[in-house]
Design a protein around this motif. Structure first.
Motif, PDB file in Angstrom:
ATOM      1  N   TYR A 155      28.869   4.508  79.954  1.00  0.00           N
ATOM      2  CA  TYR A 155      28.338   3.250  80.483  1.00  0.00           C
ATOM      3  C   TYR A 155      29.393   2.145  80.398  1.00  0.00           C
ATOM      4  O   TYR A 155      29.651   1.430  81.371  1.00  0.00           O
ATOM      5  CB  TYR A 155      27.073   2.848  79.720  1.00  0.00           C
ATOM      6  CG  TYR A 155      26.426   1.593  80.228  1.00  0.00           C
ATOM      7  CD1 TYR A 155      25.638   1.619  81.371  1.00  0.00           C
ATOM      8  CD2 TYR A 155      26.613   0.380  79.583  1.00  0.00           C
ATOM      9  CE1 TYR A 155      25.040   0.462  81.852  1.00  0.00           C
ATOM     10  CE2 TYR A 155      26.020  -0.784  80.057  1.00  0.00           C
ATOM     11  CZ  TYR A 155      25.244  -0.731  81.184  1.00  0.00           C
ATOM     12  OH  TYR A 155      24.664  -1.876  81.670  1.00  0.00           O
ATOM     13  N   LYS A 201      31.210   0.057  83.511  1.00  0.00           N
ATOM     14  CA  LYS A 201      31.150  -1.406  83.572  1.00  0.00           C
ATOM     15  C   LYS A 201      32.554  -2.020  83.531  1.00  0.00           C
ATOM     16  O   LYS A 201      32.825  -3.016  84.206  1.00  0.00           O
ATOM     17  CB  LYS A 201      30.286  -1.962  82.430  1.00  0.00           C
ATOM     18  CG  LYS A 201      28.812  -1.716  82.643  1.00  0.00           C
ATOM     19  CD  LYS A 201      28.372  -2.410  83.912  1.00  0.00           C
ATOM     20  CE  LYS A 201      26.941  -2.210  84.250  1.00  0.00           C
ATOM     21  NZ  LYS A 201      26.598  -2.739  85.569  1.00  0.00           N
ATOM     22  N   GLU A 215      34.025  -1.620  87.006  1.00  0.00           N
ATOM     23  CA  GLU A 215      33.465  -2.640  87.907  1.00  0.00           C
ATOM     24  C   GLU A 215      34.164  -3.985  87.715  1.00  0.00           C
ATOM     25  O   GLU A 215      34.537  -4.642  88.683  1.00  0.00           O
ATOM     26  CB  GLU A 215      31.963  -2.822  87.653  1.00  0.00           C
ATOM     27  CG  GLU A 215      31.097  -1.751  88.246  1.00  0.00           C
ATOM     28  CD  GLU A 215      29.618  -2.026  88.037  1.00  0.00           C
ATOM     29  OE1 GLU A 215      28.836  -1.667  88.938  1.00  0.00           O
ATOM     30  OE2 GLU A 215      29.233  -2.584  86.986  1.00  0.00           O
TER      31      GLU A 215
END
Length: 190
Positions: A137, A141, A144
């Protein structure tokens, strides 16, 4: 030369928007079925980046003698789900170099995942990768944020629509609010 379009002209121009599908893209029958059903033009050709891009063919508007390609402005990568993304991250060097290149040239990059349980799957570790849930995760992130990338789950039944509409509204925004500037190389001054 700068072009400005009325709403009626813009609608006509946008009806010519053509989706480009990379020759290496696989298992995308549902996307092609959507485009065909909606009579949206598409071409299968080798793309340097992503699985999907778009273009306006020549003569989409008066005075436009050549096709306008947006494959250096916006691209979409389609993934079958979290397992495919996690697998791609194993080869950090290749994917990070590609992301850095896209970011360097300010190419909008979307990753659409066909995994509607993405949020639950990533948090509970419902995938085959050896990544720990928090690590995977955090990795996504970070990608991104660092590479100005959007990673978004999309229901498989809406994938074709989401691909088309992402390109449609990007190109429409460029044409409507930014105008389109055709460079006049012969009259350029140093």
């Amino acid at each position: 030369m700068r072009y400005k379009f009325t709403d009626a002209e813009l609608k006509k121009v946008m009806s010519n928007l053509t989706i480009l599908i990379d020759t290496r893209e696989q298992a995308n029958e549902h996307v092609i079925e959507f485009l065909t059903k909606k009579k949206i033009p598409y071409e299968v050709k080798k793309l340097d980046f992503g699985d999907y891009a778009c273009m306006l063919p020549a003569n989409s508007f008066e005075g436009q003698e050549r096709a306008i390609y947006f494959d250096r402005d916006i691209v979409i990568e389609r993934k079958n789900g979290i397992d495919e993304v996690a697998g791609n991250l194993k080869d950090d060097t290749r994917i990070l170099k590609e992301l850095a290149h896209l970011n360097k040239y300010d190419i909008k990059y979307y990753v659409f995942l066909e995994d509607m349980q993405f949020d639950e799957n990533i948090r509970k570790g419902n995938y085959r990768s050896e990544y720990q849930p928090k690590s995977l995760y955090a990795r996504l992130k970070t990608i991104e944020a660092r590479y100005n990338t959007v990673i978004r789950p999309i229901d498989k039944q809406f994938m074709g629509s989401e691909i088309y509409n992402t390109f449609y509204y990007y190109v429409r925004e460029v044409l409507k609010n930014k105008g389109f500037i055709e460079e006049d190389v012969e009259n350029e001054r140093d």
